[in-house]
Design a protein around this motif. Sequence first.
Motif, PDB file in Angstrom:
ATOM      1  N   UNK A  54       0.842  -1.205   0.000  1.00 45.65           N
ATOM      2  CA  UNK A  54       0.000   0.000   0.000  1.00 45.65           C
ATOM      3  C   UNK A  54       0.872   1.249   0.000  1.00 45.65           C
ATOM      4  N   UNK A  55       1.919   1.230   0.800  1.00 45.96           N
ATOM      5  CA  UNK A  55       2.847   2.356   0.865  1.00 45.96           C
ATOM      6  C   UNK A  55       3.573   2.566  -0.469  1.00 45.96           C
ATOM      7  N   UNK A  56       3.948   1.476  -1.116  1.00 47.66           N
ATOM      8  CA  UNK A  56       4.618   1.579  -2.424  1.00 47.66           C
ATOM      9  C   UNK A  56       3.684   2.229  -3.444  1.00 47.66           C
ATOM     10  N   UNK A  57       2.411   1.856  -3.422  1.00 49.70           N
ATOM     11  CA  UNK A  57       1.452   2.467  -4.338  1.00 49.70           C
ATOM     12  C   UNK A  57       1.283   3.958  -4.038  1.00 49.70           C
ATOM     13  N   UNK A  58       1.236   4.311  -2.764  1.00 47.04           N
ATOM     14  CA  UNK A  58       1.078   5.716  -2.385  1.00 47.04           C
ATOM     15  C   UNK A  58       2.308   6.540  -2.778  1.00 47.04           C
ATOM     16  N   UNK A  59       3.491   5.965  -2.562  1.00 41.62           N
ATOM     17  CA  UNK A  59       4.725   6.648  -2.958  1.00 41.62           C
ATOM     18  C   UNK A  59       4.764   6.840  -4.460  1.00 41.62           C
ATOM     19  N   UNK A  60       4.372   5.805  -5.193  1.00 38.87           N
ATOM     20  CA  UNK A  60       4.418   5.914  -6.649  1.00 38.87           C
ATOM     21  C   UNK A  60       3.365   6.893  -7.174  1.00 38.87           C
ATOM     22  N   UNK A  61       2.274   7.065  -6.448  1.00 39.82           N
ATOM     23  CA  UNK A  61       1.285   8.072  -6.832  1.00 39.82           C
ATOM     24  C   UNK A  61       1.925   9.453  -6.841  1.00 39.82           C
ATOM     25  N   UNK A  62       2.700   9.756  -5.817  1.00 34.52           N
ATOM     26  CA  UNK A  62       3.383  11.060  -5.767  1.00 34.52           C
ATOM     27  C   UNK A  62       4.386  11.184  -6.907  1.00 34.52           C
ATOM     28  N   UNK A  63       5.115  10.110  -7.192  1.00 28.72           N
ATOM     29  CA  UNK A  63       6.053  10.137  -8.314  1.00 28.72           C
ATOM     30  C   UNK A  63       5.308  10.339  -9.633  1.00 28.72           C
ATOM     31  N   UNK A  64       4.172   9.679  -9.771  1.00 30.51           N
ATOM     32  CA  UNK A  64       3.386   9.779 -11.002  1.00 30.51           C
ATOM     33  C   UNK A  64       2.901  11.209 -11.208  1.00 30.51           C
ATOM     34  N   UNK A  65       2.479  11.848 -10.141  1.00 23.83           N
ATOM     35  CA  UNK A  65       2.085  13.260 -10.256  1.00 23.83           C
ATOM     36  C   UNK A  65       3.267  14.106 -10.737  1.00 23.83           C
ATOM     37  N   UNK A  66       4.451  13.789 -10.256  1.00 29.48           N
ATOM     38  CA  UNK A  66       5.655  14.486 -10.718  1.00 29.48           C
ATOM     39  C   UNK A  66       5.943  14.195 -12.190  1.00 29.48           C
ATOM     40  N   UNK A  67       5.666  12.976 -12.637  1.00 26.80           N
ATOM     41  CA  UNK A  67       5.869  12.617 -14.038  1.00 26.80           C
ATOM     42  C   UNK A  67       4.901  13.378 -14.943  1.00 26.80           C
ATOM     43  N   UNK A  68       3.670  13.557 -14.479  1.00 29.67           N
ATOM     44  CA  UNK A  68       2.691  14.362 -15.219  1.00 29.67           C
ATOM     45  C   UNK A  68       3.223  15.789 -15.353  1.00 29.67           C
ATOM     46  N   UNK A  69       3.734  16.325 -14.258  1.00 31.04           N
ATOM     47  CA  UNK A  69       4.284  17.687 -14.280  1.00 31.04           C
ATOM     48  C   UNK A  69       5.472  17.789 -15.230  1.00 31.04           C
ATOM     49  N   UNK A  70       6.317  16.761 -15.259  1.00 30.15           N
ATOM     50  CA  UNK A  70       7.461  16.784 -16.177  1.00 30.15           C
ATOM     51  C   UNK A  70       7.008  16.827 -17.626  1.00 30.15           C
ATOM     52  N   UNK A  71       5.979  16.036 -17.949  1.00 30.32           N
ATOM     53  CA  UNK A  71       5.472  16.046 -19.329  1.00 30.32           C
ATOM     54  C   UNK A  71       4.915  17.424 -19.665  1.00 30.32           C
ATOM     55  N   UNK A  72       4.230  18.042 -18.728  1.00 34.14           N
ATOM     56  CA  UNK A  72       3.727  19.405 -18.950  1.00 34.14           C
ATOM     57  C   UNK A  72       4.890  20.373 -19.143  1.00 34.14           C
ATOM     58  N   UNK A  73       5.983  20.194 -18.383  1.00 33.29           N
ATOM     59  CA  UNK A  73       7.179  21.027 -18.541  1.00 33.29           C
ATOM     60  C   UNK A  73       7.766  20.855 -19.936  1.00 33.29           C
ATOM     61  N   UNK A  74       7.825  19.616 -20.396  1.00 33.04           N
ATOM     62  CA  UNK A  74       8.378  19.337 -21.724  1.00 33.04           C
ATOM     63  C   UNK A  74       7.544  20.035 -22.798  1.00 33.04           C
ATOM     64  N   UNK A  75       6.233  19.935 -22.687  1.00 31.62           N
ATOM     65  CA  UNK A  75       5.356  20.582 -23.664  1.00 31.62           C
ATOM     66  C   UNK A  75       5.585  22.091 -23.675  1.00 31.62           C
ATOM     67  N   UNK A  76       5.717  22.666 -22.488  1.00 38.61           N
ATOM     68  CA  UNK A  76       5.968  24.105 -22.393  1.00 38.61           C
ATOM     69  C   UNK A  76       7.348  24.450 -22.947  1.00 38.61           C
ATOM     70  N   UNK A  77       8.328  23.674 -22.568  1.00 44.25           N
ATOM     71  CA  UNK A  77       9.709  23.899 -23.010  1.00 44.25           C
ATOM     72  C   UNK A  77       9.831  23.860 -24.538  1.00 44.25           C
ATOM     73  N   UNK A  78       9.174  22.888 -25.147  1.00 43.09           N
ATOM     74  CA  UNK A  78       9.265  22.705 -26.599  1.00 43.09           C
ATOM     75  C   UNK A  78       8.169  23.461 -27.351  1.00 43.09           C
TER      76      UNK A  78
END
Length: 165
Positions: free
Chosen positions: A41-65
Amino acid sequence: MPVKNLSDLFIHELSDTYSAEKQMTRSLPKLARAATDEGLASAFETHLEETRGQVERIEQIAELLQIKLKRIKCEGMAGLVEEGDSLIDQIEQGPVLDAALIGAARKVEHYEIAGYHSLCTLARQLGHMEALELLEASLAEETATDGKLGALAEAHAVADAALAD
């Protein structure tokens, strides 16, 4: 918009991955609630936070490019999410479901790892080095999560399920 060149393909794949990650932000809380093993359960919760960061990175890439992400649904991820939901519906909560959730989550991780590898290759070929750095960070997180899930499976979740027989 048809895909005619590597730039179009990069935008398509980035949009597909964005959809996949957004789907996972909705799916991971369900997986965490269904897991009875605290570590899982903790691994899933930790990965949820990472996944939110991955979404933000993709948004950064779109903005950057200065690209606009396409509004598409990642059908591959939709199928994997549906498979996980089906397991939750069909298997009683406990060690067997935990083992099944680990397997389902590892399928997701491998799918995402393949996608990020492809995006890294395209970014490199297109000379999008800042985007490549962000994509590699997400790839590293996905790879690490797969390793954690594998360790959980080896450590006890699958063994606990075997004892449930």
